[in-house]
Design a protein around this motif. Structure first.
Motif, PDB file in Angstrom:
ATOM      1  N   HIS A 160      49.007 -40.617  15.639  1.00 45.69           N
ATOM      2  CA  HIS A 160      50.243 -40.680  14.982  1.00 45.69           C
ATOM      3  C   HIS A 160      51.314 -39.679  15.923  1.00 45.69           C
ATOM      4  O   HIS A 160      52.513 -40.473  16.142  1.00 45.69           O
ATOM      5  CB  HIS A 160      50.129 -40.174  13.857  1.00 45.69           C
ATOM      6  CG  HIS A 160      51.465 -40.201  12.801  1.00 45.69           C
ATOM      7  ND1 HIS A 160      51.867 -41.368  12.319  1.00 45.69           N
ATOM      8  CD2 HIS A 160      52.199 -39.237  12.556  1.00 45.69           C
ATOM      9  CE1 HIS A 160      53.153 -41.302  11.788  1.00 45.69           C
ATOM     10  NE2 HIS A 160      53.380 -39.719  11.590  1.00 45.69           N
ATOM     11  N   GLU A 161      51.118 -38.688  16.179  1.00 45.54           N
ATOM     12  CA  GLU A 161      51.831 -37.994  17.238  1.00 45.54           C
ATOM     13  C   GLU A 161      52.332 -38.866  18.455  1.00 45.54           C
ATOM     14  O   GLU A 161      53.464 -38.648  18.693  1.00 45.54           O
ATOM     15  CB  GLU A 161      51.119 -36.639  17.444  1.00 45.54           C
ATOM     16  CG  GLU A 161      51.394 -35.754  16.359  1.00 45.54           C
ATOM     17  CD  GLU A 161      50.672 -34.381  16.835  1.00 45.54           C
ATOM     18  OE1 GLU A 161      50.441 -33.963  18.064  1.00 45.54           O
ATOM     19  OE2 GLU A 161      50.045 -33.767  15.933  1.00 45.54           O
ATOM     20  N   ASN A 162      51.322 -39.444  18.839  1.00 42.95           N
ATOM     21  CA  ASN A 162      51.710 -40.248  20.223  1.00 42.95           C
ATOM     22  C   ASN A 162      52.611 -41.259  19.892  1.00 42.95           C
ATOM     23  O   ASN A 162      53.389 -41.675  20.758  1.00 42.95           O
ATOM     24  CB  ASN A 162      50.430 -40.456  20.719  1.00 42.95           C
ATOM     25  CG  ASN A 162      50.402 -41.450  22.180  1.00 42.95           C
ATOM     26  OD1 ASN A 162      51.368 -40.843  22.918  1.00 42.95           O
ATOM     27  ND2 ASN A 162      49.508 -42.372  22.597  1.00 42.95           N
ATOM     28  N   PHE A 163      52.358 -42.036  18.735  1.00 46.25           N
ATOM     29  CA  PHE A 163      53.259 -43.015  18.377  1.00 46.25           C
ATOM     30  C   PHE A 163      54.613 -42.578  18.087  1.00 46.25           C
ATOM     31  O   PHE A 163      55.529 -43.298  18.593  1.00 46.25           O
ATOM     32  CB  PHE A 163      52.720 -43.695  16.989  1.00 46.25           C
ATOM     33  CG  PHE A 163      53.597 -44.425  16.561  1.00 46.25           C
ATOM     34  CD1 PHE A 163      53.486 -45.845  16.816  1.00 46.25           C
ATOM     35  CD2 PHE A 163      54.246 -44.109  15.321  1.00 46.25           C
ATOM     36  CE1 PHE A 163      54.738 -46.712  16.297  1.00 46.25           C
ATOM     37  CE2 PHE A 163      55.128 -45.262  14.756  1.00 46.25           C
ATOM     38  CZ  PHE A 163      55.252 -46.417  15.241  1.00 46.25           C
ATOM     39  N   LEU A 164      54.919 -41.585  17.438  1.00 50.94           N
ATOM     40  CA  LEU A 164      56.184 -40.835  17.196  1.00 50.94           C
ATOM     41  C   LEU A 164      56.900 -40.432  18.411  1.00 50.94           C
ATOM     42  O   LEU A 164      58.003 -40.653  18.785  1.00 50.94           O
ATOM     43  CB  LEU A 164      55.954 -39.565  16.430  1.00 50.94           C
ATOM     44  CG  LEU A 164      55.605 -39.873  14.957  1.00 50.94           C
ATOM     45  CD1 LEU A 164      55.395 -38.612  14.224  1.00 50.94           C
ATOM     46  CD2 LEU A 164      56.496 -40.492  14.104  1.00 50.94           C
ATOM     47  N   LEU A 194      41.650 -37.249  15.368  1.00 49.72           N
ATOM     48  CA  LEU A 194      42.178 -37.993  16.311  1.00 49.72           C
ATOM     49  C   LEU A 194      43.409 -39.089  15.942  1.00 49.72           C
ATOM     50  O   LEU A 194      44.281 -39.615  16.617  1.00 49.72           O
ATOM     51  CB  LEU A 194      40.761 -39.235  16.412  1.00 49.72           C
ATOM     52  CG  LEU A 194      40.936 -40.336  17.558  1.00 49.72           C
ATOM     53  CD1 LEU A 194      41.496 -40.071  18.820  1.00 49.72           C
ATOM     54  CD2 LEU A 194      39.734 -41.006  17.776  1.00 49.72           C
ATOM     55  N   GLU A 195      42.976 -39.415  14.508  1.00 47.33           N
ATOM     56  CA  GLU A 195      44.142 -40.407  13.802  1.00 47.33           C
ATOM     57  C   GLU A 195      45.658 -39.401  13.990  1.00 47.33           C
ATOM     58  O   GLU A 195      46.708 -39.985  14.132  1.00 47.33           O
ATOM     59  CB  GLU A 195      43.747 -40.628  12.432  1.00 47.33           C
ATOM     60  CG  GLU A 195      42.893 -41.625  12.502  1.00 47.33           C
ATOM     61  CD  GLU A 195      43.219 -42.959  12.996  1.00 47.33           C
ATOM     62  OE1 GLU A 195      44.347 -43.198  12.974  1.00 47.33           O
ATOM     63  OE2 GLU A 195      42.269 -43.698  13.448  1.00 47.33           O
TER      64      GLU A 195
END
Length: 99
Positions: free
Chosen positions: A70-74, A65-66
């Motif tokens: 992180h991928e979503n944030f990027l 999930l983390e």
């Protein structure tokens, strides 16, 4: 008819036999206790193993999930950067040019 007399050794013999049987009973009682505790220990061990496996799986899911967060944030950051670049480009395009 034969008469049996109790000799002084006979009570001692009975005491020795009694001590041996008591010792034997204690061993049997100890075995019974072991027979009682072994299944309980096995149940507890099995429970703790299942609990630790469940925690391990939960940690793996949280880690995944983390990573996704992180991928979503990027991706969102990159999208915002592109939108900002586009806004700057449009702003420059709309500015009157002075020659």
């Amino acid at each position: 008819m034969v008469k049996f007399e109790i000799t002084p050794l006979q009570p001692l013999y009975h005491r020795i036999i009694d001590i041996k049987t008591r010792r034997h009973h204690n061993v049997r009682d100890h075995n019974r206790r072991d027979d009682f505790f072994h299944p309980i220990i096995a149940i507890l061990t099995s429970h703790f193993e299942k609990q630790s496996k469940t925690k391990h799986k939960m940690l793996q899911v949280e880690l995944e999930l983390e990573k996704l967060k992180h991928e979503n944030f990027l991706m969102e950051t990159e999208k915002m950067r592109l939108e900002l670049d586009q806004m700057k480009f449009e702003q420059k395009r709309d500015e009157p040019r002075l020659l």
